[in-house]
Motif scaffolding. Structure first.
Motif, PDB file in Angstrom:
ATOM      1  N   TRP A  37      -2.538  -9.165  12.685  1.00  0.00           N
ATOM      2  CA  TRP A  37      -2.788  -8.409  11.454  1.00  0.00           C
ATOM      3  C   TRP A  37      -1.325  -7.304  11.671  1.00  0.00           C
ATOM      4  O   TRP A  37      -1.166  -6.745  12.629  1.00  0.00           O
ATOM      5  CB  TRP A  37      -4.286  -7.664  11.673  1.00  0.00           C
ATOM      6  CG  TRP A  37      -5.198  -8.411  11.409  1.00  0.00           C
ATOM      7  CD1 TRP A  37      -6.267  -9.022  12.409  1.00  0.00           C
ATOM      8  CD2 TRP A  37      -5.633  -9.004  10.205  1.00  0.00           C
ATOM      9  NE1 TRP A  37      -7.042  -9.724  11.771  1.00  0.00           N
ATOM     10  CE2 TRP A  37      -7.125  -9.552  10.510  1.00  0.00           C
ATOM     11  CE3 TRP A  37      -5.277  -8.907   8.919  1.00  0.00           C
ATOM     12  CZ2 TRP A  37      -7.456 -10.454   9.392  1.00  0.00           C
ATOM     13  CZ3 TRP A  37      -6.078  -9.353   7.852  1.00  0.00           C
ATOM     14  CH2 TRP A  37      -6.973 -10.153   8.316  1.00  0.00           C
ATOM     15  N   ILE A  38      -0.866  -7.367  10.391  1.00  0.00           N
ATOM     16  CA  ILE A  38       0.191  -6.610  10.145  1.00  0.00           C
ATOM     17  C   ILE A  38       0.084  -5.922   8.975  1.00  0.00           C
ATOM     18  O   ILE A  38      -0.522  -6.465   8.071  1.00  0.00           O
ATOM     19  CB  ILE A  38       1.747  -7.413  10.301  1.00  0.00           C
ATOM     20  CG1 ILE A  38       1.997  -7.934  11.767  1.00  0.00           C
ATOM     21  CG2 ILE A  38       2.714  -6.582   9.800  1.00  0.00           C
ATOM     22  CD1 ILE A  38       3.027  -8.822  11.865  1.00  0.00           C
ATOM     23  N   ARG A  39       0.499  -4.441   8.983  1.00  0.00           N
ATOM     24  CA  ARG A  39       0.334  -4.051   7.646  1.00  0.00           C
ATOM     25  C   ARG A  39       1.565  -3.293   7.257  1.00  0.00           C
ATOM     26  O   ARG A  39       2.373  -2.970   8.286  1.00  0.00           O
ATOM     27  CB  ARG A  39      -0.734  -2.905   7.777  1.00  0.00           C
ATOM     28  CG  ARG A  39      -0.494  -1.569   8.424  1.00  0.00           C
ATOM     29  CD  ARG A  39      -1.603  -0.753   8.629  1.00  0.00           C
ATOM     30  NE  ARG A  39      -1.495   0.330   9.433  1.00  0.00           N
ATOM     31  CZ  ARG A  39      -2.522   1.540   9.668  1.00  0.00           C
ATOM     32  NH1 ARG A  39      -3.643   1.456   8.925  1.00  0.00           N
ATOM     33  NH2 ARG A  39      -2.156   2.659  10.290  1.00  0.00           N
ATOM     34  N   GLN A  40       1.608  -2.972   6.064  1.00  0.00           N
ATOM     35  CA  GLN A  40       2.893  -2.021   5.530  1.00  0.00           C
ATOM     36  C   GLN A  40       2.488  -1.108   4.472  1.00  0.00           C
ATOM     37  O   GLN A  40       2.000  -1.365   3.267  1.00  0.00           O
ATOM     38  CB  GLN A  40       3.893  -3.158   4.854  1.00  0.00           C
ATOM     39  CG  GLN A  40       5.089  -2.449   4.397  1.00  0.00           C
ATOM     40  CD  GLN A  40       6.283  -3.430   4.116  1.00  0.00           C
ATOM     41  OE1 GLN A  40       6.165  -4.478   3.559  1.00  0.00           O
ATOM     42  NE2 GLN A  40       7.500  -3.113   3.983  1.00  0.00           N
ATOM     43  N   SER A  41       2.665  -0.072   5.015  1.00  0.00           N
ATOM     44  CA  SER A  41       2.463   1.114   4.094  1.00  0.00           C
ATOM     45  C   SER A  41       3.315   1.479   3.045  1.00  0.00           C
ATOM     46  O   SER A  41       4.461   1.181   3.327  1.00  0.00           O
ATOM     47  CB  SER A  41       2.160   2.450   4.874  1.00  0.00           C
ATOM     48  OG  SER A  41       1.212   2.266   5.870  1.00  0.00           O
ATOM     49  N   PRO A  42       3.085   2.356   1.945  1.00  0.00           N
ATOM     50  CA  PRO A  42       4.229   2.480   0.793  1.00  0.00           C
ATOM     51  C   PRO A  42       5.574   3.268   1.502  1.00  0.00           C
ATOM     52  O   PRO A  42       5.366   4.178   2.254  1.00  0.00           O
ATOM     53  CB  PRO A  42       3.433   3.523   0.080  1.00  0.00           C
ATOM     54  CG  PRO A  42       2.007   3.159   0.136  1.00  0.00           C
ATOM     55  CD  PRO A  42       1.941   2.671   1.490  1.00  0.00           C
ATOM     56  N   GLY A  43       6.449   2.657   1.298  1.00  0.00           N
ATOM     57  CA  GLY A  43       7.581   3.368   1.864  1.00  0.00           C
ATOM     58  C   GLY A  43       7.998   3.296   3.288  1.00  0.00           C
ATOM     59  O   GLY A  43       9.057   3.968   3.963  1.00  0.00           O
ATOM     60  N   LYS A  44       7.046   2.425   4.223  1.00  0.00           N
ATOM     61  CA  LYS A  44       7.484   2.436   5.360  1.00  0.00           C
ATOM     62  C   LYS A  44       7.781   0.941   5.833  1.00  0.00           C
ATOM     63  O   LYS A  44       7.308  -0.049   5.289  1.00  0.00           O
ATOM     64  CB  LYS A  44       6.086   2.794   6.331  1.00  0.00           C
ATOM     65  CG  LYS A  44       5.940   4.326   6.028  1.00  0.00           C
ATOM     66  CD  LYS A  44       4.659   4.849   6.810  1.00  0.00           C
ATOM     67  CE  LYS A  44       4.319   6.301   6.446  1.00  0.00           C
ATOM     68  NZ  LYS A  44       2.964   6.726   7.463  1.00  0.00           N
TER      69      LYS A  44
END
Length: 117
Positions: A37-44
């Motif tokens: 599982w990988i995530r991407q937050s806004p602007g990161k």
């Protein structure tokens, strides 16, 4: 392999996020695969959250370990993520990914999760 994740798009703070990823075209018990599982937050950038191995052994990011659980259902060829006590900081696009020998071979399409305060 192809992956498809799903789960609730909107949560409130303190709730538990549960996401599931179905794997097609290969077994999650196939050797040397790590279901991630990988995530991407806004602007990161991308953030590795954790994985479960083809043998069923989980591993977690130290920063998320206390709130994260990754499990699998071999009968359904699926793996899942639980993240407890979410906050708005957990708002992100969440991806399930197949990793093998250091290569992130296949990605799900991503699912947007938004946490309101």
């Amino acid at each position: 392999v192809q992956l498809q994740e799903w789960g609730p798009g909107l949560l409130k703070s303190s709730q538990t996020l549960s996401l599931t990823c179905a794997v097609y075209g290969g077994s999650i018990t196939t050797g040397y695969y790590y279901w991630t599982w990988i995530r991407q937050s806004p602007g990161k950038g991308l953030e590795w959250m954790g994985s479960i191995s083809y043998e069923g052994t989980p591993a977690y990011s130290p920063s998320l370990k206390s709130r994260t659980s990754i499990s699998r259902d071999t009968s359904k060829n699926q793996f899942s993520l639980q993240l407890i006590s979410v906050t708005p900081e957990d708002t992100a696009v969440y991806y399930c990914v197949a990793e093998r020998r250091g290569d992130f071979d296949s990605w799900g399409q991503g699912t947007q999760v938004t946490v309101s305060s």
